[in-house]
Motif scaffolding. Structure first.
Motif, PDB file in Angstrom:
ATOM      1  N   LYS A   4       0.849  -1.197   0.000  1.00  0.00           N
ATOM      2  CA  LYS A   4       0.000   0.000   0.000  1.00  0.00           C
ATOM      3  C   LYS A   4       0.885   1.248   0.000  1.00  0.00           C
ATOM      4  N   GLY A   5       2.036   1.160   0.656  1.00  0.00           N
ATOM      5  CA  GLY A   5       2.992   2.266   0.612  1.00  0.00           C
ATOM      6  C   GLY A   5       3.534   2.462  -0.795  1.00  0.00           C
ATOM      7  N   CYS A   6       3.771   1.361  -1.488  1.00  0.00           N
ATOM      8  CA  CYS A   6       4.238   1.444  -2.882  1.00  0.00           C
ATOM      9  C   CYS A   6       3.200   2.133  -3.760  1.00  0.00           C
ATOM     10  N   ALA A   7       1.932   1.866  -3.486  1.00  0.00           N
ATOM     11  CA  ALA A   7       0.854   2.370  -4.332  1.00  0.00           C
ATOM     12  C   ALA A   7       0.211   3.649  -3.782  1.00  0.00           C
ATOM     13  N   ALA A   8       0.746   4.171  -2.687  1.00  0.00           N
ATOM     14  CA  ALA A   8       0.130   5.342  -2.049  1.00  0.00           C
ATOM     15  C   ALA A   8       0.110   6.538  -2.989  1.00  0.00           C
ATOM     16  N   ASP A   9      -0.954   7.304  -2.851  1.00  0.00           N
ATOM     17  CA  ASP A   9      -1.031   8.547  -3.615  1.00  0.00           C
ATOM     18  C   ASP A   9       0.034   9.499  -3.095  1.00  0.00           C
ATOM     19  N   GLY A  10       0.393  10.418  -3.908  1.00  0.00           N
ATOM     20  CA  GLY A  10       1.381  11.409  -3.507  1.00  0.00           C
ATOM     21  C   GLY A  10       2.622  11.287  -4.367  1.00  0.00           C
ATOM     22  N   ASP A  11       3.156  12.430  -4.680  1.00  0.00           N
ATOM     23  CA  ASP A  11       4.327  12.474  -5.556  1.00  0.00           C
ATOM     24  C   ASP A  11       5.623  12.689  -4.794  1.00  0.00           C
ATOM     25  N   THR A  12       5.532  12.798  -3.463  1.00  0.00           N
ATOM     26  CA  THR A  12       6.740  13.022  -2.674  1.00  0.00           C
ATOM     27  C   THR A  12       6.799  12.021  -1.522  1.00  0.00           C
ATOM     28  N   TRP A  13       7.972  11.913  -0.959  1.00  0.00           N
ATOM     29  CA  TRP A  13       8.210  11.063   0.209  1.00  0.00           C
ATOM     30  C   TRP A  13       7.279  11.466   1.351  1.00  0.00           C
ATOM     31  N   ASP A  14       7.195  12.762   1.655  1.00  0.00           N
ATOM     32  CA  ASP A  14       6.369  13.234   2.766  1.00  0.00           C
ATOM     33  C   ASP A  14       4.892  12.918   2.561  1.00  0.00           C
ATOM     34  N   GLU A  15       4.407  13.068   1.333  1.00  0.00           N
ATOM     35  CA  GLU A  15       3.008  12.756   1.047  1.00  0.00           C
ATOM     36  C   GLU A  15       2.743  11.263   1.222  1.00  0.00           C
TER      37      GLU A  15
ATOM     38  N   VAL B 199       4.388   9.177   3.251  1.00  0.00           N
ATOM     39  CA  VAL B 199       4.409   8.891   4.692  1.00  0.00           C
ATOM     40  C   VAL B 199       3.099   9.352   5.337  1.00  0.00           C
ATOM     41  N   SER B 200       2.590  10.491   4.914  1.00  0.00           N
ATOM     42  CA  SER B 200       1.317  10.989   5.428  1.00  0.00           C
ATOM     43  C   SER B 200       0.181  10.028   5.070  1.00  0.00           C
ATOM     44  N   ALA B 201       0.226   9.476   3.868  1.00  0.00           N
ATOM     45  CA  ALA B 201      -0.795   8.497   3.467  1.00  0.00           C
ATOM     46  C   ALA B 201      -0.734   7.274   4.372  1.00  0.00           C
ATOM     47  N   CYS B 202       0.472   6.838   4.749  1.00  0.00           N
ATOM     48  CA  CYS B 202       0.622   5.689   5.658  1.00  0.00           C
ATOM     49  C   CYS B 202      -0.007   5.991   7.014  1.00  0.00           C
ATOM     50  N   ASP B 203       0.135   7.216   7.471  1.00  0.00           N
ATOM     51  CA  ASP B 203      -0.452   7.624   8.743  1.00  0.00           C
ATOM     52  C   ASP B 203      -1.974   7.462   8.680  1.00  0.00           C
ATOM     53  N   HIS B 204      -2.573   7.832   7.559  1.00  0.00           N
ATOM     54  CA  HIS B 204      -4.030   7.711   7.409  1.00  0.00           C
ATOM     55  C   HIS B 204      -4.467   6.266   7.214  1.00  0.00           C
ATOM     56  N   ILE B 205      -3.627   5.470   6.553  1.00  0.00           N
ATOM     57  CA  ILE B 205      -3.971   4.070   6.300  1.00  0.00           C
ATOM     58  C   ILE B 205      -3.949   3.254   7.594  1.00  0.00           C
ATOM     59  N   CYS B 206      -2.983   3.519   8.444  1.00  0.00           N
ATOM     60  CA  CYS B 206      -2.701   2.625   9.568  1.00  0.00           C
ATOM     61  C   CYS B 206      -3.307   3.014  10.912  1.00  0.00           C
ATOM     62  N   TYR B 207      -3.812   4.224  11.046  1.00  0.00           N
ATOM     63  CA  TYR B 207      -4.369   4.642  12.330  1.00  0.00           C
ATOM     64  C   TYR B 207      -5.848   4.951  12.194  1.00  0.00           C
ATOM     65  N   LYS B 208      -6.612   4.513  13.173  1.00  0.00           N
ATOM     66  CA  LYS B 208      -8.062   4.718  13.139  1.00  0.00           C
ATOM     67  C   LYS B 208      -8.398   6.186  13.415  1.00  0.00           C
ATOM     68  N   ASP B 209      -9.185   6.735  12.542  1.00  0.00           N
ATOM     69  CA  ASP B 209      -9.704   8.082  12.694  1.00  0.00           C
ATOM     70  C   ASP B 209     -11.209   8.013  12.496  1.00  0.00           C
ATOM     71  N   PRO B 210     -11.935   8.966  13.044  1.00  0.00           N
ATOM     72  CA  PRO B 210     -13.378   8.965  12.801  1.00  0.00           C
ATOM     73  C   PRO B 210     -13.669   9.060  11.301  1.00  0.00           C
ATOM     74  N   VAL B 211     -14.605   8.279  10.846  1.00  0.00           N
ATOM     75  CA  VAL B 211     -15.015   8.321   9.452  1.00  0.00           C
ATOM     76  C   VAL B 211     -15.950   9.513   9.245  1.00  0.00           C
ATOM     77  N   LEU B 212     -16.781   9.757  10.256  1.00  0.00           N
ATOM     78  CA  LEU B 212     -17.684  10.901  10.218  1.00  0.00           C
ATOM     79  C   LEU B 212     -17.094  12.011  11.080  1.00  0.00           C
TER      80      LEU B 212
END
Length: 155
Positions: free
Chosen positions: A51-62, A64-77
């Protein structure tokens, strides 16, 4: 005879194509994830690495930020903390952290980052405070049971 030669040549081409296609189709990032998380017990982490390989974003920081959203539970609503339960991330804190590191490994492969830099990345989440130690109660002398501690024998 010319038909036989054509048939043999076609067979050779077909064999070569069959041997080279998987390497051409497999991304090197995905292959590196498969190699890093090869054990059967590591399949979930392999998935998150990819999923990190396929994550959206054109930069390293983007990435890593996508991984943060993928792996940690956040409210959906929005503003509804209970809705975090329907988020599809791993959930348990240690699983989320493992997920994050696997996903960031995928980002590292994608952007060809040095392994040392990949290992230094930490999730953008507050760390849990260490569990407070409960003071142990020491009794100097054995205490006689009180009437509250004695089982009742009346019917």
């Amino acid at each position: 005879m010319a038909g036989e030669m054509e048939g043999g040549e076609r067979e050779r081409e077909r064999r070569e194509m069959k041997e080279t296609m998987p390497q051409q189709w497999a991304s090197s990032c995905g292959s590196q994830c498969t190699h890093k998380y090869a054990a059967l017990t590591q399949i979930p982490w392999r998935v998150f690495c990819k999923k990190g390989c396929a994550a959206d974003g054109d930069t390293w920081d983007e990435c890593v930020s996508a991984c943060d959203h993928i792996c940690y539970k956040d409210p959906v609503l929005k503003d509804q903390q209970w809705s975090a339960y329907i988020d599809r991330s791993p959930g348990a804190a240690n699983y989320s952290e493992e997920c994050f590191h696997a996903c960031v490994a995928g980002c590292g492969y994608k952007f060809e980052m040095p392994a040392k830099k990949v290992e230094e990345v930490h999730p953008n989440r507050p760390t849990k405070p260490p569990a407070a130690k409960r003071p142990s109660v020491k009794h100097d002398e054995p205490q006689a049971p009180t009437s509250d501690d004695m089982p009742c024998t009346s019917a």
